[in-house]
Every structure is written in structure tokens, then in C-alpha cells.
Write an enzyme that holds these catalytic residues in place. Sequence first.
Site: not given
Ligand SMILES: NC(=O)c1ccc[n+]([C@@H]2O[C@H](COP(=O)([O-])OP(=O)(O)OC[C@H]3O[C@@H](n4cnc5c(N)ncnc54)[C@H](OP(=O)(O)O)[C@@H]3O)[C@@H](O)[C@H]2O)c1
Length: 275
Positions: A58, A112
Site C-alpha cells: 500500500y 494477502h
Molecule cells: N485484504 C485485501 O485483499 C484488501 C483489499 C482491498 C482493501 N483492503 C483494506 O480494506 C480497506 C477498505 O477498503 P477500500 O479502501 O477498498 O474501500 P472502502 O473503505 O469501501 O471505501 C473507501 C472510499 O469510501 C469513501 N468514504 C469513506 N467514508 C465515507 C463516508 N462516510 N461517506 C462517503 N464516502 C466515504 C472514501 O473517501 P475518502 O478517502 O475521500 O474519505 C473512499 O473513496 C482498504 O483501505 C484496505 O485497508 C484489503
Amino acid sequence: MLERETLPSVTTPAVTLLSGRQMPVLGLGTYQLKHHTVESVTQAIEAGYRMIDTSGDYHTQRGIGEAISNSGVRREAMFLVTKIEEADDAFEATRANLAELRQPYADLVLIHRPPDRGVGETLWQGLRRAKRLGLVNDIGVCNYSIEQIEELVYRTGELPAVNQVEWSPFGHSPGMLDFCQDNGIVIQAWSPLTRAARLNDNKLCAMAARYGKSPAQLVIRWNLQLGVVPLPKANHAQHQRENLNVFDFEISQPDMTKLRTLNEHYSAIGTLSYT
Ligand SMILES: NC(=O)c1ccc[n+]([C@@H]2O[C@H](COP(=O)([O-])OP(=O)(O)OC[C@H]3O[C@@H](n4cnc5c(N)ncnc54)[C@H](OP(=O)(O)O)[C@@H]3O)[C@@H](O)[C@H]2O)c1
């Protein structure tokens, strides 16, 4: 650097892992947070986040480590999650992650994704070694199917503490939930907010309005009531605060069921890898 007394008192509940250790029920995702990581994670810790999820790929580890070290919060009060890749030497990759984080240990290190061949038995042995040597407290997996977890357990004699999978009302698996809960494995939800792609869904918005909450808050609360640990990523301070403000309402059982009926195996990346 914050003075300890100026930090908000944190009351985020915890879930108990198979090891008996406690993990917060909600954490901050940091994928794509590679710009201004220190500032963003610092503001999240100030808001009350005590669990941060990252990975070697990341490019956020350096900033997260700096934010934690400068936060004035005791390291033991933070819960740090990182990951190693399929092609890694798991022990060496854990050491490299910790060096980048500039932390003596991680609370949880995850594989992962399952490797193309096998279920990661060698990776698991490397993580066990890291655990024996105090580099990590708990170890687990991401994106594993039920069959892959069963095979890993058969080969290693050990259950993963956590399976971190893509999980939202629009894409989840009741079978995986039952399996993990029956075995004491905690599900962590990645992309719990569908990367914001489905937060404008009409049914979701209408239900959120009834509770006087945002769609994001409703989705996060749905996870909490299922016993799933969401990791919403948010860069904006307003989003970070909003996503933590989910402990003052309860979704009714009929509405919990309605949210589950939104399931269409939606994935932000194409397919749910574990179903
Ligand atoms: N293990 C794996 O394979 C894997 C894969 C993918 C992700 N992950 C982990 O899971 C975490 C979360 O998943 P993700 O980053 O893919 O997506 P997510 O958390 O589903 O969505 C993030 C998005 O939602 C927006 N957001 C956050 N709070 C909000 C709210 N209250 N209202 C409206 N929009 C909002 C954020 O905007 P802003 O940032 O602009 O505030 C960003 O654009 C990752 O960051 C990572 O740590 C793990």
C-alpha cells in the site's frame, strides 16, 4: 505531537480473537492513502481510531508508523494489521514490514491472498516463526474460501485468527459468516463501503434516512451487528469521524434481514474472491 490528555477517550468495543487477545471492532483502511499518510492517520488517531490496516504494497507503512509513534497513544493501545504477499518469504517480509513501519511488532499479520497453488502452508510456517519470535501476536489470512481455510487447518493444525474479505450488504456470503463464527475466526470486511460505488443505492439511502444516519454509517453498523469487523478507508476527516459515529443506534432485526437481501455478490474489483 499530541499530549496524551488531549486525545479523546476511546470506547470502541473489542472482539476477542482465538488467542484470547482483543481487537477493536472497527479499523481504518489505508489502501490508496499513500499521499499525506502521516497527516491522515494522525487525524484518524485523534478522532479515536485504534486499529489501522495496511500492507507492504500500500506504500503507507512508513507514514502509519510515524503517525503512531508521534501520536502520544501507547503502542499497546493501538492495533496494527499488515500483510505479506504470496511470493514472499513470510518471515522476512514480516521483518521488512516492521522495519518500514519502524515498529517492534504487529498485532496481526495476514497472508494477502491464497497462492495460485496450495493454500500457503509455507507462508503460514513463516508467520508462525515470526509469532514465536514476538514479531506478531496473531496471524491470519485474506480472501480465503471455506475450502482453503479447511485445507490450511488440515495441513497446519491451526485456525487463522482472521479472514479479511471483501464484504458489504451488496456482496457477502452467509455461508462464510456461519463457518467463521462456528470456528471462532473473525471476519474483517474490506471495501465495506463498496469504495463508495453503492452508497447512493435507493433502498440503502431510504433506510439510513429512517435512522437519521448516513448510508456509510448504516453499512458499518450492519457489519458490527453481524459480528464482522469493518475497515472503512477514509482520507477526509469528516468521513473518518462519521464512520466512527456508529455506536449510538441499533438496526432492527427486520432491517438487518432487509440489508442482507441486497446481496448480489457485488465486488468493487469484479468478483468476490472467496465465494
Ligand atoms: N485484504 C485485501 O485483499 C484488501 C483489499 C482491498 C482493501 N483492503 C483494506 O480494506 C480497506 C477498505 O477498503 P477500500 O479502501 O477498498 O474501500 P472502502 O473503505 O469501501 O471505501 C473507501 C472510499 O469510501 C469513501 N468514504 C469513506 N467514508 C465515507 C463516508 N462516510 N461517506 C462517503 N464516502 C466515504 C472514501 O473517501 P475518502 O478517502 O475521500 O474519505 C473512499 O473513496 C482498504 O483501505 C484496505 O485497508 C484489503
